[in-house]
Design a protein around this motif. Sequence first.
Motif, PDB file in Angstrom:
ATOM      1  N   HIS A 240       0.939  -1.133   0.009  1.00 41.80           N
ATOM      2  CA  HIS A 240      -0.195   0.012  -0.062  1.00 41.80           C
ATOM      3  C   HIS A 240       1.014   1.344  -0.009  1.00 41.80           C
ATOM      4  CE1 HIS A 240      -3.207  -2.664   1.411  1.00 41.80           C
ATOM      5  NE2 HIS A 240      -2.358  -3.358   2.120  1.00 41.80           N
ATOM      6  N   THR A 241       0.553   2.410  -0.731  1.00 44.99           N
ATOM      7  CA  THR A 241       1.272   3.476  -0.526  1.00 44.99           C
ATOM      8  C   THR A 241       0.036   4.538   0.243  1.00 44.99           C
ATOM      9  OG1 THR A 241       0.345   4.425  -2.785  1.00 44.99           O
ATOM     10  CG2 THR A 241       2.526   3.231  -2.659  1.00 44.99           C
ATOM     11  N   CYS A 242       0.737   5.356   0.861  1.00 45.71           N
ATOM     12  CA  CYS A 242       0.106   6.335   1.774  1.00 45.71           C
ATOM     13  C   CYS A 242       1.017   7.598   1.860  1.00 45.71           C
ATOM     14  CB  CYS A 242      -0.600   5.906   3.043  1.00 45.71           C
ATOM     15  SG  CYS A 242       0.696   4.928   3.882  1.00 45.71           S
ATOM     16  N   PHE A 243       1.183   8.257   0.717  1.00 49.77           N
ATOM     17  CA  PHE A 243       1.920   9.666   0.350  1.00 49.77           C
ATOM     18  C   PHE A 243       1.219  10.774   0.990  1.00 49.77           C
ATOM     19  CE2 PHE A 243       5.966   8.288  -1.934  1.00 49.77           C
ATOM     20  CZ  PHE A 243       5.991   7.000  -1.816  1.00 49.77           C
ATOM     21  N   ALA A 244       1.953  11.747   1.319  1.00 48.18           N
ATOM     22  CA  ALA A 244       1.130  12.904   1.969  1.00 48.18           C
ATOM     23  C   ALA A 244       1.169  13.754   0.564  1.00 48.18           C
ATOM     24  CB  ALA A 244       2.282  13.796   2.770  1.00 48.18           C
ATOM     25  N   ASP A 245       0.188  14.795   0.714  1.00 44.75           N
ATOM     26  CA  ASP A 245       0.063  15.862  -0.410  1.00 44.75           C
ATOM     27  C   ASP A 245       0.816  16.843  -0.386  1.00 44.75           C
ATOM     28  OD1 ASP A 245      -1.075  16.972   1.875  1.00 44.75           O
ATOM     29  OD2 ASP A 245      -2.894  17.342   1.089  1.00 44.75           O
ATOM     30  N   GLY A 246       1.727  16.983   0.608  1.00 47.57           N
ATOM     31  CA  GLY A 246       2.552  18.188   0.647  1.00 47.57           C
ATOM     32  C   GLY A 246       4.160  17.930   0.796  1.00 47.57           C
ATOM     33  N   ASP A 247       4.654  16.908   0.353  1.00 46.56           N
ATOM     34  CA  ASP A 247       5.906  16.441   0.444  1.00 46.56           C
ATOM     35  C   ASP A 247       6.650  16.641  -0.881  1.00 46.56           C
ATOM     36  OD1 ASP A 247       8.397  15.592   1.173  1.00 46.56           O
ATOM     37  OD2 ASP A 247       8.042  13.434   1.003  1.00 46.56           O
ATOM     38  N   PRO A 248       7.516  17.807  -0.857  1.00 44.52           N
ATOM     39  CA  PRO A 248       8.171  17.901  -2.276  1.00 44.52           C
ATOM     40  C   PRO A 248       9.273  17.008  -2.761  1.00 44.52           C
ATOM     41  CG  PRO A 248       8.716  19.473  -0.776  1.00 44.52           C
ATOM     42  CD  PRO A 248       7.692  18.692  -0.117  1.00 44.52           C
ATOM     43  N   ILE A 249       9.861  16.343  -1.592  1.00 45.57           N
ATOM     44  CA  ILE A 249      10.915  15.220  -1.816  1.00 45.57           C
ATOM     45  C   ILE A 249      10.524  14.018  -2.513  1.00 45.57           C
ATOM     46  CG2 ILE A 249      12.816  13.977  -0.698  1.00 45.57           C
ATOM     47  CD1 ILE A 249      12.739  16.113   1.554  1.00 45.57           C
TER      48      ILE A 249
END
Length: 312
Positions: A240-249
Motif C-alpha cells: 500500500h502507498t500512503c503518501f502525503a499531499d505536501g511532500d516535495p521530496i
Amino acid sequence: MSAAVLRTPEERFARLPGYAYAPHYVEVDGLRMHYVDVGPRRAAPVVLLHGEPTWSYLYRHMIEPLVAAGHRVLAPDFLGCGRSDKPAAIADYSYQRHVDWAWSWFEQLALTDVRLFCQDWGSLIGLRLVAEHPAAFARVFVGNGFLPTGDARLPLLFRLWRAFARYSPVFPVGALVQAGSRRWLSADERAAYAAPFPDARYMAGIRAFPRLVPVTSDDPASAPNRAAWEALAGFDKPVHTCFADGDPITRGAERALRRRIPGAAEAAHTTIRGARHFLQEDQGATIARFMIEQMRGDARRPPPAGDQRSSR
C-alpha cells in the motif's frame, strides 16, 4: 569501525511528551539497538521504521491506535539514532551496514508475518529487507519513501538537504523536523526529537544518512538496490502507498511503486491530506486508521489471556 561509540544518557529520555514506553534492547554487531515493543505479544507484528533525523518518537501518534486495534507494534531506532548506540565517525555508517543491522534485529526477535510501515530512510532500508527476505513480510505500507538506485536525478530539494547535512556547522534536529511537518510542534516535542543528541559528537549517524543515498549509477548501493527492484517485481503480497499531499521530496514516487510491484496492483492506496514529509507527525492517527482497515481481514494469532506488553 572506529572504537568510539557514544550512548545517550538515559535521563535525556525522561518525561518526553506522548512517549512513555519502556526501552527494549538487542545487541547488533556489538552495539546496543533500542526498540519499542507494545501490544499483545502473540499478535502478528506491525513494524514501524523511521527516517532521518527522527527516531521511534515519530510514531507516538500511530502506536496507540494500532495497539488498541489488537496489534503488536514494534518501532526500532536505527543505530546512530534515538536510544540506540551511536558510532562516532561518519565513516562507521554505510547503507549496507544499516540493512544488515536492521535484519539482525528482525532475526534476533524472530519476527515473521510482519506488517511493515516505512518512511524516508525507513523505506530505503525496509524495501531492501522486503526484497531480500520476502517470506518474513505479509503486508507493506510505504509512506513518503522510495528505493533509489542512482540512475535518476534526485529532486533539487534533496540535493540541497544533502549539502546542508554535510557542510552546515549546526544541525538543529527539532527545527529540521518542524520544517518537514505542517503541524506546529510544541517546544517540548521539538526538544524530544533532539534528546538523543546531547551535542554534535552524537550526530554522525544522522549526518551520514543523506550522503548514503545513491545519487550516481556507480554508487556502492546502486547494484544492491537494482537487485532489490528485480526481487520486488515478484513480490505479490499487498503493498500500500500512503503518501502525503505536501511532500516535495518524494512526490510522485508512489506511482513507480504501484507500477513496478505486483502486490500494489490490487492493494488499496491513499493520499494523506494536510501532511508534509513527516506525515506521521501531521496525520499519524489517519495513517493508523488506514492501516487498521487494510489489516482487518488478516489472520490473527490470538494472544493468551493477560498478555499485554504496553508499558503505558
